[in-house]
Enzyme design. Sequence first.
Site, PDB file in Angstrom:
ATOM      1  N   HIS A   1      40.120  31.846  51.670  1.00 27.40           N
ATOM      2  CA  HIS A   1      38.601  31.981  51.553  1.00 27.40           C
ATOM      3  C   HIS A   1      38.075  30.758  52.671  1.00 27.40           C
ATOM      4  CE1 HIS A   1      35.131  33.258  48.787  1.00 27.40           C
ATOM      5  NE2 HIS A   1      34.956  32.949  50.078  1.00 27.40           N
TER       6      HIS A   1
ATOM      7  N   ARG B   1      34.974  40.103  49.101  1.00 29.82           N
ATOM      8  CA  ARG B   1      35.325  39.342  47.653  1.00 29.82           C
ATOM      9  C   ARG B   1      36.583  40.173  47.414  1.00 29.82           C
ATOM     10  NH1 ARG B   1      32.624  35.894  48.602  1.00 29.82           N
ATOM     11  NH2 ARG B   1      30.757  35.029  47.693  1.00 29.82           N
TER      12      ARG B   1
ATOM     13  N   GLU C   1      41.185  33.905  42.874  1.00 29.04           N
ATOM     14  CA  GLU C   1      41.374  32.697  43.844  1.00 29.04           C
ATOM     15  C   GLU C   1      41.425  31.375  42.880  1.00 29.04           C
ATOM     16  OE1 GLU C   1      38.129  32.843  46.659  1.00 29.04           O
ATOM     17  OE2 GLU C   1      38.768  34.846  47.085  1.00 29.04           O
TER      18      GLU C   1
HETATM   19  C1  8YV Z   1      31.594  30.582  49.738  1.00 28.64           C
HETATM   20  C2  8YV Z   1      31.189  32.765  50.515  1.00 28.64           C
HETATM   21  O1  8YV Z   1      30.698  30.984  49.128  1.00 28.64           O
HETATM   22  O2  8YV Z   1      28.835  32.544  51.319  1.00 28.64           O
HETATM   23  C3  8YV Z   1      29.825  33.153  50.466  1.00 28.64           C
HETATM   24  O3  8YV Z   1      29.514  34.189  49.991  1.00 28.64           O
HETATM   25  O4  8YV Z   1      32.152  33.331  49.943  1.00 28.64           O
HETATM   26  C4  8YV Z   1      31.644  31.454  51.109  1.00 28.64           C
HETATM   27  O5  8YV Z   1      30.760  30.931  51.949  1.00 28.64           O
HETATM   28  C5  8YV Z   1      31.828  29.065  50.107  1.00 28.64           C
HETATM   29  O6  8YV Z   1      33.012  28.818  50.509  1.00 28.64           O
HETATM   30  C6  8YV Z   1      31.305  28.388  48.846  1.00 28.64           C
HETATM   31  O7  8YV Z   1      32.266  27.216  48.608  1.00 28.64           O
END
Ligand code: 8YV
Length: 316
Positions: A283, A236, A265
Amino acid sequence: MAEQNQRPLLLQVGPLLPALQDALETRYEVLRLWEAPDQSELLAARGQDVVAVVTSGVHGATRELMSALPALAAVFSFGVGYDSIDIAAARDRGVLVSNTPGVLDDCVADTAFALLIDVARGISAADRFVRRGDWRQGKFPLTSRLAGKTCGIVGLGNIGKGIARRVEAFGMEVAYHGRHRQPDVPYRYHADLEALAEAADFLVLSLPGGPATDGLIDARILAALGPRGYLINIARGSVVDEPALVAALRSGALGGAGLDVFAEEPEVPTALLTLDNVVLTPHLGSGTHETRQAMADLVLANVERYFTNGTLVTPV
Ligand code: 8YV
């Protein structure tokens, strides 16, 4: 219309994989919050009937949203990280929360390794070099070998272990930092994060976001990683002090970075856009057809299990 009203009412916070949206809409009545011209108006009109929220790691679910939904009983999230969901608010209300662990580990670990090899060997920078026609003027600068280097992993969960296996296969040493030593892993443990950063050539972040890890990678840790060190973040953006990272990259105090996640983001600090020693991806860690479908299937399995017997397949 009468038939429609008998279906449980779900609130979808943001867009999801179209196949998941379609599957939900054939079984449930789904309100699309992000499409509402006035979200408060929609919540005031229909919020009292919403029994479940469907969201993602990106869209989250705030305490404020939950408090507009008095009948809320469950939150289903597409993604493994749940830092954007107010878990304390959910617990206070007795609201169940599910996520999608397990199914995305390989793709996220692949992304971490792709960023690592790209930033070390300058693949994206070399691609720009060739496209600019610079090859005719001279050779691309030498880069860094992976074999023999140390990869420090911060957060040795399932994704972290997947990263460890990948870098081991390329002849790298693995060391890690986390809250606890894991007796069953063959890697060197550093209880002190700064000591890990000092020992590492590559520091890979695969730990959860949220208040406990906010800004953990600060100027001190980046200085310990040093001018020949590389930071890789697939976790993150919040775990890194982003202004400190930008400053370290601009001054050369840090060798380079491979970043899939950012503090705000989809905003990316503009200073990073012109740096050739930084690889930036939007991401996309879990973003393959197969993995996103598996995540969608797991969201649906949680929703269906919940409406069948009140339990979840993968509770948080
Ligand atoms: C996003 C992620 O959630 O799983 C996670 O924690 O960061 C990603 O997989 C996914 O892009 C949601 O749209």
